[in-house]
Design a protein around this motif. Structure first.
Motif, PDB file in Angstrom:
ATOM      1  N   GLN A 214      20.914  35.696  81.555  1.00 36.15           N
ATOM      2  CA  GLN A 214      21.321  34.452  82.197  1.00 36.15           C
ATOM      3  C   GLN A 214      22.117  33.565  81.249  1.00 36.15           C
ATOM      4  O   GLN A 214      23.128  32.972  81.638  1.00 36.15           O
ATOM      5  N   ALA A 215      21.690  33.487  79.992  1.00 40.60           N
ATOM      6  CA  ALA A 215      22.396  32.647  79.014  1.00 40.60           C
ATOM      7  C   ALA A 215      23.807  33.184  78.764  1.00 40.60           C
ATOM      8  O   ALA A 215      24.782  32.423  78.774  1.00 40.60           O
ATOM      9  N   GLU A 216      23.918  34.498  78.549  1.00 39.79           N
ATOM     10  CA  GLU A 216      25.243  35.074  78.287  1.00 39.79           C
ATOM     11  C   GLU A 216      26.127  35.036  79.525  1.00 39.79           C
ATOM     12  O   GLU A 216      27.322  34.767  79.441  1.00 39.79           O
ATOM     13  N   ARG A 217      25.526  35.305  80.684  1.00 45.44           N
ATOM     14  CA  ARG A 217      26.288  35.252  81.941  1.00 45.44           C
ATOM     15  C   ARG A 217      26.840  33.847  82.165  1.00 45.44           C
ATOM     16  O   ARG A 217      28.009  33.667  82.493  1.00 45.44           O
ATOM     17  N   ASP A 218      25.994  32.823  81.954  1.00 43.32           N
ATOM     18  CA  ASP A 218      26.439  31.441  82.146  1.00 43.32           C
ATOM     19  C   ASP A 218      27.570  31.076  81.185  1.00 43.32           C
ATOM     20  O   ASP A 218      28.519  30.390  81.562  1.00 43.32           O
ATOM     21  N   ALA A 219      27.469  31.554  79.938  1.00 40.10           N
ATOM     22  CA  ALA A 219      28.522  31.269  78.953  1.00 40.10           C
ATOM     23  C   ALA A 219      29.840  31.927  79.363  1.00 40.10           C
ATOM     24  O   ALA A 219      30.910  31.311  79.281  1.00 40.10           O
ATOM     25  N   VAL A 220      29.780  33.174  79.836  1.00 38.18           N
ATOM     26  CA  VAL A 220      30.987  33.881  80.260  1.00 38.18           C
ATOM     27  C   VAL A 220      31.579  33.214  81.504  1.00 38.18           C
ATOM     28  O   VAL A 220      32.791  33.013  81.596  1.00 38.18           O
ATOM     29  N   GLN A 221      30.736  32.829  82.454  1.00 33.95           N
ATOM     30  CA  GLN A 221      31.236  32.164  83.660  1.00 33.95           C
ATOM     31  C   GLN A 221      31.870  30.819  83.331  1.00 33.95           C
ATOM     32  O   GLN A 221      32.879  30.440  83.933  1.00 33.95           O
ATOM     33  N   ALA A 222      31.300  30.098  82.376  1.00 31.86           N
ATOM     34  CA  ALA A 222      31.887  28.822  81.954  1.00 31.86           C
ATOM     35  C   ALA A 222      33.267  29.053  81.319  1.00 31.86           C
ATOM     36  O   ALA A 222      34.209  28.301  81.579  1.00 31.86           O
ATOM     37  N   ALA A 223      33.387  30.105  80.518  1.00 31.52           N
ATOM     38  CA  ALA A 223      34.677  30.428  79.902  1.00 31.52           C
ATOM     39  C   ALA A 223      35.691  30.822  80.975  1.00 31.52           C
ATOM     40  O   ALA A 223      36.863  30.424  80.913  1.00 31.52           O
ATOM     41  N   LEU A 224      35.259  31.578  81.971  1.00 29.08           N
ATOM     42  CA  LEU A 224      36.150  31.956  83.075  1.00 29.08           C
ATOM     43  C   LEU A 224      36.643  30.728  83.840  1.00 29.08           C
ATOM     44  O   LEU A 224      37.807  30.654  84.223  1.00 29.08           O
ATOM     45  N   ALA A 225      35.765  29.773  84.042  1.00 30.50           N
ATOM     46  CA  ALA A 225      36.126  28.571  84.798  1.00 30.50           C
ATOM     47  C   ALA A 225      37.185  27.739  84.077  1.00 30.50           C
ATOM     48  O   ALA A 225      37.928  26.995  84.717  1.00 30.50           O
ATOM     49  N   GLN A 226      37.268  27.862  82.777  1.00 34.48           N
ATOM     50  CA  GLN A 226      38.232  27.085  82.002  1.00 34.48           C
ATOM     51  C   GLN A 226      39.625  27.710  81.971  1.00 34.48           C
ATOM     52  O   GLN A 226      40.588  27.058  81.576  1.00 34.48           O
ATOM     53  N   LEU A 227      39.727  28.966  82.400  1.00 32.79           N
ATOM     54  CA  LEU A 227      41.021  29.648  82.343  1.00 32.79           C
ATOM     55  C   LEU A 227      41.922  29.239  83.506  1.00 32.79           C
ATOM     56  O   LEU A 227      41.458  29.111  84.633  1.00 32.79           O
ATOM     57  N   PRO A 228      43.216  29.046  83.231  1.00 30.50           N
ATOM     58  CA  PRO A 228      44.143  28.726  84.324  1.00 30.50           C
ATOM     59  C   PRO A 228      44.405  29.973  85.162  1.00 30.50           C
ATOM     60  O   PRO A 228      44.425  31.081  84.653  1.00 30.50           O
ATOM     61  N   ASP A 229      44.591  29.770  86.449  1.00 28.72           N
ATOM     62  CA  ASP A 229      44.953  30.875  87.326  1.00 28.72           C
ATOM     63  C   ASP A 229      45.643  30.336  88.574  1.00 28.72           C
ATOM     64  O   ASP A 229      45.705  29.137  88.798  1.00 28.72           O
ATOM     65  N   GLU A 230      46.176  31.233  89.371  1.00 31.50           N
ATOM     66  CA  GLU A 230      46.908  30.852  90.572  1.00 31.50           C
ATOM     67  C   GLU A 230      46.010  30.108  91.561  1.00 31.50           C
ATOM     68  O   GLU A 230      46.469  29.288  92.339  1.00 31.50           O
ATOM     69  N   ASP A 231      44.714  30.395  91.525  1.00 33.92           N
ATOM     70  CA  ASP A 231      43.789  29.717  92.432  1.00 33.92           C
ATOM     71  C   ASP A 231      43.750  28.212  92.169  1.00 33.92           C
ATOM     72  O   ASP A 231      43.396  27.443  93.046  1.00 33.92           O
ATOM     73  N   ARG A 232      44.113  27.805  90.986  1.00 36.47           N
ATOM     74  CA  ARG A 232      44.091  26.373  90.675  1.00 36.47           C
ATOM     75  C   ARG A 232      45.124  25.611  91.506  1.00 36.47           C
ATOM     76  O   ARG A 232      44.880  24.480  91.891  1.00 36.47           O
ATOM     77  N   ILE A 233      46.255  26.219  91.780  1.00 36.52           N
ATOM     78  CA  ILE A 233      47.256  25.570  92.634  1.00 36.52           C
ATOM     79  C   ILE A 233      46.709  25.442  94.051  1.00 36.52           C
ATOM     80  O   ILE A 233      46.827  24.397  94.688  1.00 36.52           O
TER      81      ILE A 233
END
Length: 147
Positions: free
Chosen positions: A62-81
């Motif tokens: 859970q700790a590692e999954r949450d850290a990876v998901q947080a890092a993913l959320a910070q990445l720019p992507d087309e969904d942001r538009i």
């Protein structure tokens, strides 16, 4: 509450924010973000497997999954538009709903756009907007009526 209700900006300011977002997403850093996204998604899959095999505990997973998901959320992507455009369409309706809602409902609705309110001597010093709402009131804290 009045600061939140005044958070809607003129279309020109929002268009400029969208253009800036598009520019940032089209930068070479966005390609690197795509590679980073792929690596993080692979890491999530590896964590799932390790957890499923019993190689890591629930807590570690859970700790590692949450850290990876947080890092993913910070990445720019087309969904942001797409997310930007969706919030742009919903924000005026939300502000109108806040204006006519009961106090309890106003508080509930405000949590959609407000992450925190910083007070100093019982006066609002800063409003921290939720990530999806940040582009809209960031240029100006309040919009003059009729602009």
């Amino acid at each position: 509450m009045s600061t939140i209700a005044a958070a809607a900006l003129p279309d020109a300011v929002i268009d400029e924010a969208r253009s800036e977002l598009r520019h940032r997403l089209d930068s070479p850093g966005a390609a690197a973000a795509g590679r980073q996204r792929s690596m993080l998604q692979t890491r999530l899959e590896q964590l799932r497997k390790q957890h499923g095999w019993g190689d890591i505990s629930d807590r570690e997973y859970q700790a590692e999954r949450d850290a990876v998901q947080a890092a993913l959320a910070q990445l720019p992507d087309e969904d942001r538009i797409r997310a930007f455009d969706a919030y742009r369409a919903r924000l005026p309706a939300l502000l109108a709903a806040i204006a006519v809602a009961s106090l309890a409902r106003q508080e509930e609705l405000c949590r959609i756009v407000v992450e925190a309110v910083v007070l100093n001597d019982r006066k609002v010093e800063e409003i921290v907007w939720t990530p999806p709402a940040r582009p809209f009131p960031q240029e100006r804290r309040e919009c003059p009526k009729g602009v």
